[in-house]
Design a protein around this motif. Structure first.
Motif, short mmCIF file in Angstrom:
data_model
loop_
_atom_site.label_atom_id
_atom_site.label_comp_id
_atom_site.label_asym_id
_atom_site.label_seq_id
_atom_site.Cartn_x
_atom_site.Cartn_y
_atom_site.Cartn_z
N PRO A 206 0.83 -1.22 0.00
CA PRO A 206 0.00 0.00 0.00
C PRO A 206 0.86 1.26 0.00
CG PRO A 206 -0.78 -1.56 1.64
CD PRO A 206 0.53 -2.08 1.17
N ILE A 207 0.48 2.24 -0.80
CA ILE A 207 1.26 3.47 -0.92
C ILE A 207 1.13 4.33 0.34
CG2 ILE A 207 1.61 5.56 -2.33
CD1 ILE A 207 0.56 4.00 -4.72
N PHE A 208 0.11 4.09 1.18
CA PHE A 208 0.03 4.87 2.42
C PHE A 208 1.14 4.50 3.39
CE2 PHE A 208 -2.95 1.31 3.42
CZ PHE A 208 -2.33 0.81 4.56
N HIS A 209 1.83 3.37 3.15
CA HIS A 209 3.01 3.00 3.93
C HIS A 209 4.24 3.59 3.25
CE1 HIS A 209 1.18 -0.74 6.12
NE2 HIS A 209 0.94 0.38 6.73
N VAL A 210 5.42 3.13 3.67
CA VAL A 210 6.65 3.68 3.09
C VAL A 210 6.85 3.26 1.64
CG1 VAL A 210 7.91 4.02 5.23
CG2 VAL A 210 7.95 1.78 4.16
N ALA A 211 5.97 2.43 1.09
CA ALA A 211 6.01 2.15 -0.35
C ALA A 211 5.83 3.42 -1.16
CB ALA A 211 4.92 1.14 -0.72
N VAL A 212 5.38 4.48 -0.52
CA VAL A 212 5.23 5.76 -1.20
C VAL A 212 6.56 6.21 -1.79
CG1 VAL A 212 5.61 7.14 0.91
CG2 VAL A 212 4.36 8.12 -1.01
N ASN A 213 7.67 5.97 -1.10
CA ASN A 213 8.97 6.45 -1.57
C ASN A 213 9.48 5.70 -2.78
OD1 ASN A 213 9.73 6.88 1.88
ND2 ASN A 213 9.25 8.52 0.45
N ILE A 214 9.24 4.38 -2.85
CA ILE A 214 9.68 3.64 -4.03
C ILE A 214 8.82 4.04 -5.23
CG2 ILE A 214 8.23 1.60 -3.61
CD1 ILE A 214 11.81 1.51 -4.93
N THR A 215 7.55 4.33 -4.98
CA THR A 215 6.67 4.81 -6.05
C THR A 215 7.20 6.13 -6.62
OG1 THR A 215 4.75 3.75 -5.01
CG2 THR A 215 4.31 5.53 -6.59
N GLN A 216 7.61 7.02 -5.71
CA GLN A 216 8.17 8.30 -6.15
C GLN A 216 9.50 8.12 -6.88
OE1 GLN A 216 7.92 9.71 -2.05
NE2 GLN A 216 6.79 11.50 -2.77
#
Length: 511
Positions: A206-216
């Motif tokens: 889920p992007i609400f977790h720290v997966a946000v940074n790899i997405t960016q």
């Protein structure tokens, strides 16, 4: 470089390249650039200003990526909300954020609608994927605003993201990062996973977790984000084969699902060039099996948290040496690696001194990606930092070569299916049951989930309970992954002389 320039690279350099694949929807960088600029102008038009918080209750989606870019360009802070929480948990995070505008996916519109009277500060609701009375429909909102980037002055030190985690008591804490810290995390990950514009990355976490940074990081390198809303092993294999995925990040439990998926050989997974894994320890045997299934793939292990992102890594080179080398190199597969770029990592004793090889200590971190502070929690922030170091509460050893080996967590956290479960939170729910005298939550090994949540319960005299009654009670108050998977009833729980529960003895009882 300002954070908003991360989102301008693709539209400028690769306008016709595919930026996002979200189900049947596909957006080029030109289309996505226009789309997130419209959202940026819409947020300003709704009355949000630099420094305000936008609440985001969305599953992985193109709209989540829109929000990341739009907030970067407006100076607005994005507050991601864990949609897996129960209603009270979601309400608590919204209250903590204090947001006046909320983006909400169709699956959660009814939940939000039911609590609107309890969150009067939240004035504007934007529904994604559906129309709802009293809410603004997302696509209709975008149509009202221009596709030109708004002129808002932002600085490196401006707050950027709030990523929620849970503390030792299970209460969510928002980890606030500044834009320069987010940039540090993005560039570190782009380097570590050797991302290029030719890569096609599948989002699983889920992007609400720290997966946000790899997405960016993928956006920064102008790669393609292929989005999964929910984990499903068949869908993962299908997307890898059809979308020619080159890189991904997986929890060990997901890797186990892939290895045990009947018919996995029917899917062409050979386009995968790198698997980044984390969220829980990886059994070396499992790693060797996935390496045989994906012979074209390199592997990279990551360790970190919402407060830090990746701070320790077992690199591709480490894996190659371990998988192809002798016994000494092979042992390193049990480690989480060495300190990563832009960070300094130590393992210290209770006096703050570096431990000797083999001695257990706590991992502490400082560096460019470490959060600013906990959102609206100065006491918790003060407890987390000491002399500029962030104390992770993770216990570990370190060998002569600097490789770090996780031993345990001070807070006895359970990791089930890549999700963190805090025993104290579940125990507090159990104590709401009048039949229970004493209860404890433990993690027990589980072939499917890595660990499973187990409850041990002492009943009050004259009372009875069944396992299904306990599980059903918890299911109404906790996220699905937090509720006990099994329940044991015993006469008494063991205690230490201090009065605290003897968890070592407890684990021996259930293992």
């Amino acid at each position: 470089m300002l954070l908003k320039e991360v989102y301008n690279r693709g539209p400028k350099l690769y306008p016709d390249k595919e930026a996002i694949v979200d189900g049947s929807r596909r957006f080029t960088y030109r289309e996505w650039g226009e789309r997130h600029n419209r959202l940026a102008n819409a947020l300003l038009g709704l009355g949000l200003q630099k420094g305000d918080v936008l609440g985001v209750l969305l599953k992985n989606s193109a709209e989540y990526l829109d929000a990341l870019a739009a907030t970067a360009k407006t100076g607005i802070i994005l507050g991601g909300i864990n949609y897996r929480l129960n209603t009270d948990g979601i309400k608590g995070v919204i209250e903590d954020l204090g947001c006046r505008v909320l983006l909400v996916h169709s699956e959660y519109v009814e939940i939000i609608d039911a609590i609107r009277s309890q969150i009067p500060f939240l004035k504007i609701y934007v529904s994604v994927g559906c129309e709802k009375n009293g809410m603004i429909e997302y696509e209709a909102l975008l149509e009202q605003y221009p596709a030109i980037e708004p002129e808002v002055q932002t600085e490196d030190d401006d707050p950027d993201l709030i990523v929620y985690t849970s503390g030792t008591t299970g209460n969510p804490k928002g980890c606030l990062t500044a834009r320069k810290q987010t940039l540090c995390r993005i560039s570190q990950l782009a380097i570590n996973i050797e991302m290029t514009e030719t890569d096609r990355y599948i989002n699983v976490f889920p992007i609400f977790h720290v997966a946000v940074n790899i997405t960016q990081a993928i956006i920064f390198r102008c790669g393609t984000n292929v989005i999964m809303r929910d984990w499903d092993v068949r869908e993962f294999c299908r997307l890898v084969a059809e979308e020619k995925i080159t890189k991904t990040t997986l929890a060990p439990v997901f890797i186990n699902f892939i290895l045990n998926f009947p018919g996995v050989e029917k899917y062409d997974l050979n386009t995968i060039q790198q698997v980044r894994y984390g969220a829980a320890p990886m059994a070396p045997e499992i790693l060797k099996r996935i390496a045989r299934l994906l012979p074209n793939s390199d592997f990279h292990q990551t360790y970190g948290g919402s407060e830090t992102s990746e701070v320790v890594a077992l690199t591709v080179k480490d894996h190659q040496e371990a998988l192809n080398g002798g016994e000494a190199a092979s042992k390193r597969l049990a480690s989480c690696g060495k300190q990563a770029l832009y960070h300094v990592v130590r393992v210290v004793n209770t006096d703050g001194e570096d431990v000797e090889p083999g001695e257990v200590g706590e991992i502490i971190v400082k560096g460019g990606g470490v959060m600013l502070r906990y959102w609206r929690k100065p006491e918790a922030t003060a407890e987390k930092f000491k002399d500029g170091w962030l104390y992770t509460v993770d216990l570990a050893t370190v060998d002569e070569d600097g490789y770090i080996y996780i031993v345990d967590r001070k807070n006895n956290m359970i990791i089930t299916g890549g999700e963190n479960v805090y025993p104290a939170k579940v125990e507090s729910v159990l104590y709401e049951m009048p039949e229970i005298e004493e209860a404890v939550i433990l993690g027990v090994p589980d072939d499917k989930w890595g660990e499973a949540v187990k409850a041990l319960i002492v009943l009050k005299a004259g009372y009875t309970l069944t396992q299904s009654e306990v599980v059903d009670f918890c299911a109404q108050r906790l996220a699905n992954y937090e509720k006990p998977k099994s329940v044991g009833f015993i006469d008494a729980l063991p205690h230490l002389p201090t009065g605290k529960l003897d968890r070592v003895t407890l684990k021996k009882m259930v293992l």
